[in-house]
Design a protein around this motif. Structure first.
Motif, PDB file in Angstrom:
ATOM      1  N   VAL A   1       2.222  15.394  12.106  1.00 33.20           N
ATOM      2  CA  VAL A   1       1.801  16.536  11.639  1.00 33.20           C
ATOM      3  C   VAL A   1       0.457  17.162  12.471  1.00 33.20           C
ATOM      4  O   VAL A   1       0.521  18.440  12.467  1.00 33.20           O
ATOM      5  N   GLY A   2      -0.229  16.518  13.141  1.00 34.94           N
ATOM      6  CA  GLY A   2      -1.241  16.662  13.964  1.00 34.94           C
ATOM      7  C   GLY A   2      -2.720  16.370  13.374  1.00 34.94           C
ATOM      8  O   GLY A   2      -3.559  16.984  13.894  1.00 34.94           O
ATOM      9  N   PHE A   3      -2.888  15.650  12.282  1.00 39.06           N
ATOM     10  CA  PHE A   3      -4.148  15.202  11.888  1.00 39.06           C
ATOM     11  C   PHE A   3      -4.818  14.241  12.849  1.00 39.06           C
ATOM     12  O   PHE A   3      -3.837  13.533  13.502  1.00 39.06           O
ATOM     13  N   ARG A   4      -5.748  14.180  12.981  1.00 40.03           N
ATOM     14  CA  ARG A   4      -6.689  13.366  13.910  1.00 40.03           C
ATOM     15  C   ARG A   4      -7.714  12.378  12.972  1.00 40.03           C
ATOM     16  O   ARG A   4      -7.970  12.713  11.784  1.00 40.03           O
ATOM     17  N   GLU A   5      -8.574  11.232  13.562  1.00 36.56           N
ATOM     18  CA  GLU A   5      -9.318  10.724  13.108  1.00 36.56           C
ATOM     19  C   GLU A   5      -9.101   9.933  11.629  1.00 36.56           C
ATOM     20  O   GLU A   5      -9.710  10.181  10.872  1.00 36.56           O
ATOM     21  N   ILE A   6      -7.614   9.578  11.681  1.00 37.91           N
ATOM     22  CA  ILE A   6      -7.181   8.897  10.687  1.00 37.91           C
ATOM     23  C   ILE A   6      -7.860   7.561  10.470  1.00 37.91           C
ATOM     24  O   ILE A   6      -8.084   6.542  11.261  1.00 37.91           O
ATOM     25  N   GLN A   7      -8.293   7.226   9.183  1.00 36.45           N
ATOM     26  CA  GLN A   7      -8.756   6.255   8.770  1.00 36.45           C
ATOM     27  C   GLN A   7      -8.254   5.723   7.383  1.00 36.45           C
ATOM     28  O   GLN A   7      -8.145   6.450   6.527  1.00 36.45           O
ATOM     29  N   GLU A   8      -8.132   4.271   7.297  1.00 40.27           N
ATOM     30  CA  GLU A   8      -7.562   3.518   6.215  1.00 40.27           C
ATOM     31  C   GLU A   8      -8.675   2.923   5.652  1.00 40.27           C
ATOM     32  O   GLU A   8      -9.338   1.918   6.256  1.00 40.27           O
ATOM     33  N   VAL A   9      -8.982   2.571   4.090  1.00 39.90           N
ATOM     34  CA  VAL A   9      -9.813   1.957   3.387  1.00 39.90           C
ATOM     35  C   VAL A   9      -9.131   1.452   2.235  1.00 39.90           C
ATOM     36  O   VAL A   9      -8.095   2.268   1.679  1.00 39.90           O
ATOM     37  N   LYS A  10      -9.548   0.330   1.845  1.00 43.55           N
ATOM     38  CA  LYS A  10      -9.072  -0.458   0.546  1.00 43.55           C
ATOM     39  C   LYS A  10      -9.985  -0.102  -0.390  1.00 43.55           C
ATOM     40  O   LYS A  10     -11.221  -0.366  -0.255  1.00 43.55           O
ATOM     41  N   LEU A  11      -9.700   0.231  -1.828  1.00 46.91           N
ATOM     42  CA  LEU A  11     -10.693   0.379  -2.655  1.00 46.91           C
ATOM     43  C   LEU A  11     -10.222  -0.299  -3.986  1.00 46.91           C
ATOM     44  O   LEU A  11      -9.029  -0.169  -4.360  1.00 46.91           O
ATOM     45  N   TRP A  12     -11.038  -1.234  -4.418  1.00 52.35           N
ATOM     46  CA  TRP A  12     -10.997  -1.644  -5.996  1.00 52.35           C
ATOM     47  C   TRP A  12     -11.668  -0.745  -6.915  1.00 52.35           C
ATOM     48  O   TRP A  12     -12.947  -0.725  -6.942  1.00 52.35           O
TER      49      TRP A  12
END
Length: 258
Positions: free
Chosen positions: A184-195
């Motif tokens: 789609v064109g998004f940048r600076e993608i970051q994934e985090v896990k959260l309890w």
């Protein structure tokens, strides 16, 4: 079976909690909230997280949901907040002005959506340049973690394995979400896990009342009343503590920037 989001009896099912500090800290770590003047909460439900964004300092928050019944509950829940407004709309086509928001939140939404491409396209259209997109949902792996005295949700699938297919089929894996965001064109993608702490119960009785009413738990609408009673009886045997039950859910959060 499934939950009917348009039924009057479910109008307040997503209004009964308050966003926990664990969620607030996670968002503050990902987004410079002090710079956010306009936020959009798509799939806002009862406005719990619209409230949280306002309390965190966002000047103006707009909540979008496809159910007018759910929105009625949200308006009551947020009636003291003059900077929060609500509008009926679809995540794929909100009808809102584009290039207008600094932050867009979609919490517990994308598992209801098959067409992520159009969902993310709409998010991209709505955000200003350098705007932040926060998606929070469960991956199949998040759903199937073992149940214990805190991870209450895990027991649902241990005691009723037929729910596993229903639950995992509607969940998107993380790599797929990331790939579509990039397309789609998004940048600076970051994934985090959260309890994320969902709720603290004084004891089993309070927890089981919450479960018996299926409060904010769409997956429990897949069980009939007899099965739900059986689930609660089996959980009564499995949960070892009878006071200060801290229920936590495991989530995946994706942050992206336009």
């Amino acid at each position: 079976m499934g939950i009917d989001f348009h039924s009057k009896k479910n109008g307040i099912t997503y209004t009964t909690r308050k966003a926990d500090n664990s969620w607030i800290k996670a968002i503050n770590d990902l987004v410079p909230i002090e710079n956010i003047s306009k936020a959009l909460d798509i799939g806002c439900g009862g406005g719990i997280y619209s409230k949280a964004l306002s309390d965190m300092g966002v000047v103006s928050v707009t909540g979008i949901d496809f159910s007018e019944t759910i929105l009625e509950g949200a308006r009551v829940n947020c009636k003291e907040y003059k900077n929060i407004s609500f509008k009926k709309g679809n995540a794929l086509d909100t009808g809102l002005e584009g290039n207008n928001y600094n932050l867009l939140l979609e919490r517990a939404l994308i598992h209801h959506i098959e067409d992520l491409q159009n969902c993310f396209n709409e998010a991209y259209r709505l955000l200003k340049d350098d705007g932040f997109y926060i998606i929070q949902d469960r991956t199949p792996e998040d759903c199937l973690l073992e149940g214990n005295d805190s991870h209450i949700r895990g027991h649902f699938f241990e005691f009723f394995p037929r729910l596993i297919e229903k639950e995992t089929k509607r969940r998107h894996n993380s790599q797929f979400v990331i790939e579509i965001l990039k397309e789609v064109g998004f940048r600076e993608i970051q994934e985090v896990k959260l309890w994320e702490t969902r709720k603290v119960y004084e004891g089993k009785e309070q927890l089981f009342k919450d479960l018996s009413e299926r409060t904010g738990r769409s997956i429990l609408h897949e069980l009939d009343d007899k099965e739900l009673k059986l689930l609660i009886n089996r959980m009564d045997e499995s949960i070892s503590t009878n006071k200060n039950i801290v229920e936590k859910d495991r989530w995946t959060i994706w942050k992206a920037v336009k």
